[in-house]
Enzyme design. Structure first.
Site, short mmCIF file in Angstrom:
data_model
loop_
_atom_site.label_atom_id
_atom_site.label_comp_id
_atom_site.label_asym_id
_atom_site.label_seq_id
_atom_site.Cartn_x
_atom_site.Cartn_y
_atom_site.Cartn_z
N HIS A 151 0.84 -1.21 0.00
CA HIS A 151 0.00 0.00 0.00
C HIS A 151 0.87 1.25 0.00
O HIS A 151 0.57 2.23 -0.70
CB HIS A 151 -0.88 0.05 1.26
CG HIS A 151 -1.90 -1.04 1.36
ND1 HIS A 151 -1.81 -2.05 2.29
CD2 HIS A 151 -3.04 -1.28 0.67
CE1 HIS A 151 -2.85 -2.85 2.18
NE2 HIS A 151 -3.61 -2.41 1.19
N SER A 203 -2.64 -8.23 3.17
CA SER A 203 -3.08 -8.15 4.58
C SER A 203 -3.42 -9.56 5.09
O SER A 203 -3.31 -9.83 6.28
CB SER A 203 -4.32 -7.27 4.70
OG SER A 203 -4.10 -6.08 4.00
#
Ligand code: PAF
Length: 283
Positions: A41, A190
């Site tokens: 990210h 994640s």
């Protein structure tokens, strides 16, 4: 010292800030996320900073892209950690609405994406891309960015959203950024935090398997045989189930079984115990 990002939680305040930037002719890039931010990210935020004057990162765990059988409450959340990471790269604004701001009482509209959303992930998570398209349509209309940056890790998501932007004449450009990987090839996600130590050791063989298929296909090997061998390898390495492993047209995601000059992509989703991993590579 790093600059603290402004955190905004209401559409009204967001619009005020965007209007100020627009009045001074600033270009805006949006990086949509569901939080639990990792280096992948952060690389998107860094790319956004190179491309636009102001960067907005949205953090919103979107309930409408989870089916009732998928555990929304299990999705990792760490707003404090996320804000620290975003401050360290001098993000301008964090758009972090709560569920009632995004989906107020009476909310009843849903974007229904077309064919690019129906195979691969769409077959196993029929609910998913409608939720992604709906929330992204809302994010684009709330933030009104010049561009939005998405990781190619979720390659089908990028294809579905490109189609939506084109079909609905949405006034922004979508930018796809290469997947960030651990040294052993595992794509950053994640969901990697769910893996046990033993599963983490097995996980990189997912990337190895699709890279092998991509190499074989580019050398002219039989596509179906290459896919079958890769699936078998994954199971013998310890993956519990392969939902799909396909070679597809990179733009339309139509599965390909005979040689073609079109750009191709190998896409996979497979289970390691209770964790489902996805990955893809270009041929
Ligand atoms: O890729 C994600 O994290 C999500 O699907 C997105 C694009 C932020 C929409 O909720």
């Amino acid at each position: 010292m790093s600059k603290s990002a402004k955190i905004i939680r209401s559409v009204k305040d967001l619009r005020k800030q965007i209007a100020k930037w627009r009045a001074s002719e600033k270009s805006i890039a949006l990086v949509p996320t569901m939080g639990a931010l990792h280096d992948g990210h952060i690389s998107l935020v860094k790319l956004a900073k190179k491309k636009a004057d102001r960067v907005v990162v949205s953090i919103f765990v979107n309930p409408s892209q989870f089916a009732p059988t998928e555990d929304l409450s299990r999705y990792p959340r760490d707003e404090t950690g996320d804000l620290n990471r975003l401050n360290a790269v001098e993000t301008d604004l964090v758009w972090a609405p709560d569920v009632s701001e995004m989906y107020p009482d009476g909310f009843s509209t849903r974007v229904t994406p077309g064919t690019t959303s129906q195979n691969l992930e769409g077959e196993f998570r029929p609910h998913h891309f409608g939720g992604v398209a709906t929330v992204c349509c809302k994010l684009f209309s709330q933030v009104t960015p010049d561009m939005a940056i998405f990781g190619e890790k979720d390659y089908q998501q990028l294809v579905v959203l490109r189609q939506m932007v084109c079909d609905l004449n949405l006034p922004l450009t979508l930018v796809g950024a290469p997947t960030r990987r651990e040294k052993d090839g595992l794509a950053l996600s994640s969901r990697n935090t769910y893996l046990s130590v033993q599963e983490r050791d097995i996980a990189p063989s997912l990337y190895a398997a699709i890279s092998d298929v991509a190499d074989k296909v580019s050398e002219g090997a039989d596509i179906s045989a290459s896919i079958a061998a890769a699936k078998q390898k994954l199971i013998s390495n310890g993956f519990t189930k392969v939902d799909y492993l396909e070679v597809c047209d990179a733009d339309t995601l139509v599965p390909i079984v005979t040689p073609t000059d079109r750009p191709l992509r190998v896409l996979v989703a497979a289970w390691l115990g209770k964790t489902r991993l996805i990955d893809n590579v270009a041929v």
